[in-house]
Design a protein around this motif. Structure first.
Motif, PDB file in Angstrom:
ATOM      1  N   PHE A  64      -7.390   5.759  17.721  1.00  0.00           N
ATOM      2  CA  PHE A  64      -6.025   5.720  18.272  1.00  0.00           C
ATOM      3  C   PHE A  64      -5.166   4.700  17.518  1.00  0.00           C
ATOM      4  O   PHE A  64      -4.021   4.982  17.150  1.00  0.00           O
ATOM      5  N   ASN A  65      -5.726   3.529  17.252  1.00  0.00           N
ATOM      6  CA  ASN A  65      -4.969   2.467  16.589  1.00  0.00           C
ATOM      7  C   ASN A  65      -4.542   2.852  15.178  1.00  0.00           C
ATOM      8  O   ASN A  65      -3.434   2.528  14.732  1.00  0.00           O
ATOM      9  N   VAL A  66      -5.435   3.525  14.448  1.00  0.00           N
ATOM     10  CA  VAL A  66      -5.090   3.940  13.084  1.00  0.00           C
ATOM     11  C   VAL A  66      -3.889   4.881  13.104  1.00  0.00           C
ATOM     12  O   VAL A  66      -2.965   4.764  12.294  1.00  0.00           O
ATOM     13  N   VAL A  87       0.844  -1.192   0.000  1.00  0.00           N
ATOM     14  CA  VAL A  87       0.000   0.000   0.000  1.00  0.00           C
ATOM     15  C   VAL A  87       0.878   1.240   0.000  1.00  0.00           C
ATOM     16  O   VAL A  87       1.734   1.390   0.875  1.00  0.00           O
ATOM     17  N   PRO A  88       0.714   2.167  -0.963  1.00  0.00           N
ATOM     18  CA  PRO A  88       1.511   3.395  -0.969  1.00  0.00           C
ATOM     19  C   PRO A  88       1.273   4.223   0.290  1.00  0.00           C
ATOM     20  O   PRO A  88       0.199   4.158   0.888  1.00  0.00           O
ATOM     21  N   MET A  89       2.261   5.027   0.662  1.00  0.00           N
ATOM     22  CA  MET A  89       2.176   5.779   1.904  1.00  0.00           C
ATOM     23  C   MET A  89       1.014   6.757   1.910  1.00  0.00           C
ATOM     24  O   MET A  89       0.382   6.976   2.939  1.00  0.00           O
ATOM     25  N   ASP A  90       0.706   7.346   0.732  1.00  0.00           N
ATOM     26  CA  ASP A  90      -0.378   8.322   0.706  1.00  0.00           C
ATOM     27  C   ASP A  90      -1.744   7.660   0.890  1.00  0.00           C
ATOM     28  O   ASP A  90      -2.746   8.341   1.092  1.00  0.00           O
ATOM     29  N   GLN A  91      -1.805   6.323   0.829  1.00  0.00           N
ATOM     30  CA  GLN A  91      -3.055   5.594   1.063  1.00  0.00           C
ATOM     31  C   GLN A  91      -3.042   4.817   2.379  1.00  0.00           C
ATOM     32  O   GLN A  91      -3.977   4.074   2.665  1.00  0.00           O
ATOM     33  N   MET A  92      -1.976   5.007   3.179  1.00  0.00           N
ATOM     34  CA  MET A  92      -1.806   4.175   4.360  1.00  0.00           C
ATOM     35  C   MET A  92      -2.880   4.432   5.414  1.00  0.00           C
ATOM     36  O   MET A  92      -3.397   3.494   6.027  1.00  0.00           O
ATOM     37  N   VAL A  93      -3.221   5.696   5.657  1.00  0.00           N
ATOM     38  CA  VAL A  93      -4.248   5.993   6.665  1.00  0.00           C
ATOM     39  C   VAL A  93      -5.570   5.340   6.280  1.00  0.00           C
ATOM     40  O   VAL A  93      -6.256   4.739   7.116  1.00  0.00           O
ATOM     41  N   ARG A  94      -5.919   5.451   5.005  1.00  0.00           N
ATOM     42  CA  ARG A  94      -7.169   4.833   4.545  1.00  0.00           C
ATOM     43  C   ARG A  94      -7.119   3.319   4.710  1.00  0.00           C
ATOM     44  O   ARG A  94      -8.089   2.698   5.172  1.00  0.00           O
ATOM     45  N   ALA A  95      -5.990   2.713   4.339  1.00  0.00           N
ATOM     46  CA  ALA A  95      -5.866   1.262   4.467  1.00  0.00           C
ATOM     47  C   ALA A  95      -5.954   0.823   5.923  1.00  0.00           C
ATOM     48  O   ALA A  95      -6.642  -0.151   6.266  1.00  0.00           O
ATOM     49  N   GLN A  96      -5.276   1.549   6.811  1.00  0.00           N
ATOM     50  CA  GLN A  96      -5.326   1.212   8.232  1.00  0.00           C
ATOM     51  C   GLN A  96      -6.734   1.417   8.785  1.00  0.00           C
ATOM     52  O   GLN A  96      -7.189   0.655   9.650  1.00  0.00           O
ATOM     53  N   SER A  97      -7.432   2.443   8.296  1.00  0.00           N
ATOM     54  CA  SER A  97      -8.810   2.665   8.742  1.00  0.00           C
ATOM     55  C   SER A  97      -9.717   1.519   8.314  1.00  0.00           C
ATOM     56  O   SER A  97     -10.598   1.088   9.069  1.00  0.00           O
ATOM     57  N   ILE A  98      -9.514   1.013   7.090  1.00  0.00           N
ATOM     58  CA  ILE A  98     -10.329  -0.104   6.604  1.00  0.00           C
ATOM     59  C   ILE A  98     -10.052  -1.355   7.429  1.00  0.00           C
ATOM     60  O   ILE A  98     -10.987  -2.074   7.827  1.00  0.00           O
ATOM     61  N   ILE A  99      -8.771  -1.622   7.709  1.00  0.00           N
ATOM     62  CA  ILE A  99      -8.422  -2.765   8.551  1.00  0.00           C
ATOM     63  C   ILE A  99      -9.069  -2.632   9.920  1.00  0.00           C
ATOM     64  O   ILE A  99      -9.671  -3.584  10.452  1.00  0.00           O
ATOM     65  N   GLN A 100      -8.957  -1.439  10.510  1.00  0.00           N
ATOM     66  CA  GLN A 100      -9.563  -1.211  11.819  1.00  0.00           C
ATOM     67  C   GLN A 100     -11.075  -1.367  11.748  1.00  0.00           C
ATOM     68  O   GLN A 100     -11.707  -1.910  12.659  1.00  0.00           O
ATOM     69  N   SER A 139     -20.436  -4.255  24.839  1.00  0.00           N
ATOM     70  CA  SER A 139     -19.473  -4.491  23.767  1.00  0.00           C
ATOM     71  C   SER A 139     -20.048  -4.113  22.407  1.00  0.00           C
ATOM     72  O   SER A 139     -19.343  -3.581  21.542  1.00  0.00           O
ATOM     73  N   THR A 140     -21.341  -4.376  22.220  1.00  0.00           N
ATOM     74  CA  THR A 140     -21.983  -4.010  20.959  1.00  0.00           C
ATOM     75  C   THR A 140     -21.964  -2.495  20.768  1.00  0.00           C
ATOM     76  O   THR A 140     -21.659  -1.999  19.672  1.00  0.00           O
ATOM     77  N   GLY A 141     -22.259  -1.754  21.828  1.00  0.00           N
ATOM     78  CA  GLY A 141     -22.230  -0.289  21.748  1.00  0.00           C
ATOM     79  C   GLY A 141     -20.842   0.229  21.418  1.00  0.00           C
ATOM     80  O   GLY A 141     -20.678   1.138  20.588  1.00  0.00           O
ATOM     81  N   ALA A 142     -19.839  -0.339  22.057  1.00  0.00           N
ATOM     82  CA  ALA A 142     -18.460   0.067  21.788  1.00  0.00           C
ATOM     83  C   ALA A 142     -18.076  -0.253  20.345  1.00  0.00           C
ATOM     84  O   ALA A 142     -17.396   0.534  19.681  1.00  0.00           O
ATOM     85  N   GLY A 143     -18.521  -1.401  19.844  1.00  0.00           N
ATOM     86  CA  GLY A 143     -18.223  -1.768  18.466  1.00  0.00           C
ATOM     87  C   GLY A 143     -18.858  -0.823  17.465  1.00  0.00           C
ATOM     88  O   GLY A 143     -18.251  -0.476  16.445  1.00  0.00           O
ATOM     89  N   ILE A 144     -20.092  -0.374  17.753  1.00  0.00           N
ATOM     90  CA  ILE A 144     -20.773   0.567  16.859  1.00  0.00           C
ATOM     91  C   ILE A 144     -20.018   1.896  16.794  1.00  0.00           C
ATOM     92  O   ILE A 144     -19.820   2.467  15.720  1.00  0.00           O
ATOM     93  N   VAL A 145     -19.564   2.383  17.946  1.00  0.00           N
ATOM     94  CA  VAL A 145     -18.760   3.618  17.960  1.00  0.00           C
ATOM     95  C   VAL A 145     -17.482   3.416  17.156  1.00  0.00           C
ATOM     96  O   VAL A 145     -17.053   4.298  16.398  1.00  0.00           O
ATOM     97  N   GLY A 146     -16.873   2.248  17.302  1.00  0.00           N
ATOM     98  CA  GLY A 146     -15.663   1.959  16.547  1.00  0.00           C
ATOM     99  C   GLY A 146     -15.894   1.978  15.048  1.00  0.00           C
ATOM    100  O   GLY A 146     -15.062   2.477  14.285  1.00  0.00           O
ATOM    101  N   ILE A 147     -17.027   1.434  14.602  1.00  0.00           N
ATOM    102  CA  ILE A 147     -17.341   1.439  13.172  1.00  0.00           C
ATOM    103  C   ILE A 147     -17.543   2.860  12.674  1.00  0.00           C
ATOM    104  O   ILE A 147     -17.105   3.221  11.570  1.00  0.00           O
TER     105      ILE A 147
END
Length: 451
Positions: free
Chosen positions: A355-357, A155-168, A291-299
């Motif tokens: 934070f993880n992204v 993944v090119p660096m200029d697309q890294m944030v997007r890629a990490q966001s998709i993984i997250q 956990s479901t509520g936390a997951g929804i916020v994460g999405i």
């Protein structure tokens, strides 16, 4: 490049031995193949969630003992942490598609074998479950480190944030859907049948990787792949990972910050059942809804993070995400009603995705390519040490303090520690800290432009 960025370029002097080790530009994996790759990893994450649901449930149903269930948790967690440094060395020496195929094939085989043994050797069910947990732990660690190492290579660096966001986003989605699907399956099938389902899921991820091997075979490894992989070379690789980490002050700051975040999150998770049932006197189903509520916020953060990171420098983005997590922890500690507690808990856990992204992207930018995976493995090991520490804190102080007080205390301790880390974290205000970071210097690479 700014003066500040040039100063921070010297954070890791001599890591490239004074020679130019940059890899030449190359073709990256096309978008559709990247989507299938990420989708396959998302399916593997769903299998992980099924596993997290099935193993404790099976252990408790077999033994009726909370202590035996705790033993399973230890068996499931400890091998992963011990194996992480070795997994990092392998990820620098062995092509990632082989690691994915191997780890997913092993997990599929373990789950299907355990399913069969439950019927063939009924007296050895608990031992079978222990072996399953340990094997899944090791294979999962290898797959996770391989994923961290693979993205920068394709993944090119200029697309890294997007890629990490998709993984997250895929991980957060699996955390929401996984327990629900597992519960539905458990209600329709015998609990042991979940092991067969898990085996099929990992079998599908193996096939997905096999169909992508044409592209995954093109990755260029920067580690010393010519040297035989022996116990001595693995130990040397682990030492190189530790040395590389010590030469990167900004990354050390990230490690310390992540450990404080994991402490807050770990204490929040460890006290959530006691707070829900014991303090607010809510039924068990409300505990599951947390956990479901936390997951929804994460999405939801999946849609916001790429835009936010474009407007903020890494330091500002990191402190923004950390502040949200800390505010969630404060809300958990001070909540007077269950509604307030549930909302605060969702913020505490859900914003960890933001934070993880940020931290994953900065690690890619700053860790030299030739030591990337082995260094990442050491970082993950250190990050995860604060999770059992959180459990220990709750165990030690739960007789003297309320669960909410312990959660609030973890936030106060975290904030004090972060104040000491600011000089290291402030180095993140620039985008580039190493002359040869993990990704290639592609077009629109912020690291190359010195923005």
């Amino acid at each position: 490049m700014s003066h500040e960025a040039r100063e921070n370029t010297a954070e890791a002097p001599g890591e490239d031995g004074g020679s130019d080790t940059r890899t030449p530009p190359r073709a990256y994996m096309p978008g559709p193949q990247v989507a299938r790759f990420v989708g396959g990893r998302g399916l593997a994450a769903l299998g992980d969630q099924f596993l997290l649901f099935a193993i404790p449930l099976l252990a408790y149903k077999m033994t009726g003992s909370a202590s035996q269930t705790g033993l399973i948790f230890l068996v499931e967690w400890l091998p992963r942490v011990i194996f992480l440094p070795v997994a990092g060395v392998f990820a620098d020496r062995i092509r990632s598609y082989l690691l994915y195929i191997g780890s997913d094939f092993v997990r599929s085989g373990l789950a299907l074998t355990a399913f069969a043994l439950m019927f063939l050797v009924p007296d050895g069910k608990f031992l079978t479950l222990c072996v399953l947990a340990a094997g899944m732990s090791v294979a999962g660690a290898q797959s996770y480190v391989a994923l961290e190492a693979t993205l920068p290579r394709f993944v090119p660096m200029d697309q890294m944030v997007r890629a990490q966001s998709i993984i997250q986003g895929t991980e957060q989605t699996s955390e929401v859907i996984g327990p629900v699907l597992a519960a539905l399956l458990a209600s329709a099938l015998p609990t042991t049948s979940l092991l067969a389902v898990i085996g099929v899921v990992y079998g599908l991820t193996t096939l997905n990787t096999l169909t992508l091997r044409r592209w995954l075979r093109t990755e260029t490894l920067s580690g010393n792949t010519g040297e035989p992989t022996t116990v001595r070379s693995v130990a040397t690789g682990i030492g190189e990972g530790v040395t590389t980490l010590l030469k990167l002050p900004a990354i050390l700051g990230l490690v310390g910050l992540t450990m404080t975040v994991n402490l807050m999150v770990g204490v929040g998770m460890a006290t959530s059942a006691a707070t829900t049932v014991g303090v607010f006197h809510q039924p068990d189903k409300y505990y599951g809804a947390l956990s479901t509520g936390a997951g929804i916020v994460g999405i939801l953060t999946f849609f916001v993070v790429p835009k936010v990171t474009k407007r903020l420098n890494p330091f500002a983005a990191l402190m923004t995400s950390y502040s949200l997590i800390a505010l969630g922890g404060i809300g958990v500690g001070l909540a007077n009603t269950f509604t307030q507690y549930a909302l605060s808990y969702a913020v505490l856990l859900g914003t960890v995705g933001f934070f993880n992204v940020v931290i994953r992207t900065e690690r890619v930018r700053r860790i030299p390519r030739e030591h990337f995976a082995k260094t990442i493995a050491i970082i993950i090991l250190l990050n995860q040490l604060s999770l059992p520490a959180a459990g220990l804190l709750v165990t030690l102080f739960t007789t003297s303090f309320s669960p909410q007080s312990i959660a609030l205390g973890s936030v106060i301790g975290s904030v004090c520690a972060v104040a000491l880390l600011i000089p290291l974290l402030a180095r993140l205000r620039n985008y580039h800290a190493h002359p040869d970071p993990a990704p290639s210097h592609g077009q629109n690479d912020p690291a190359r432009d010195g923005n």
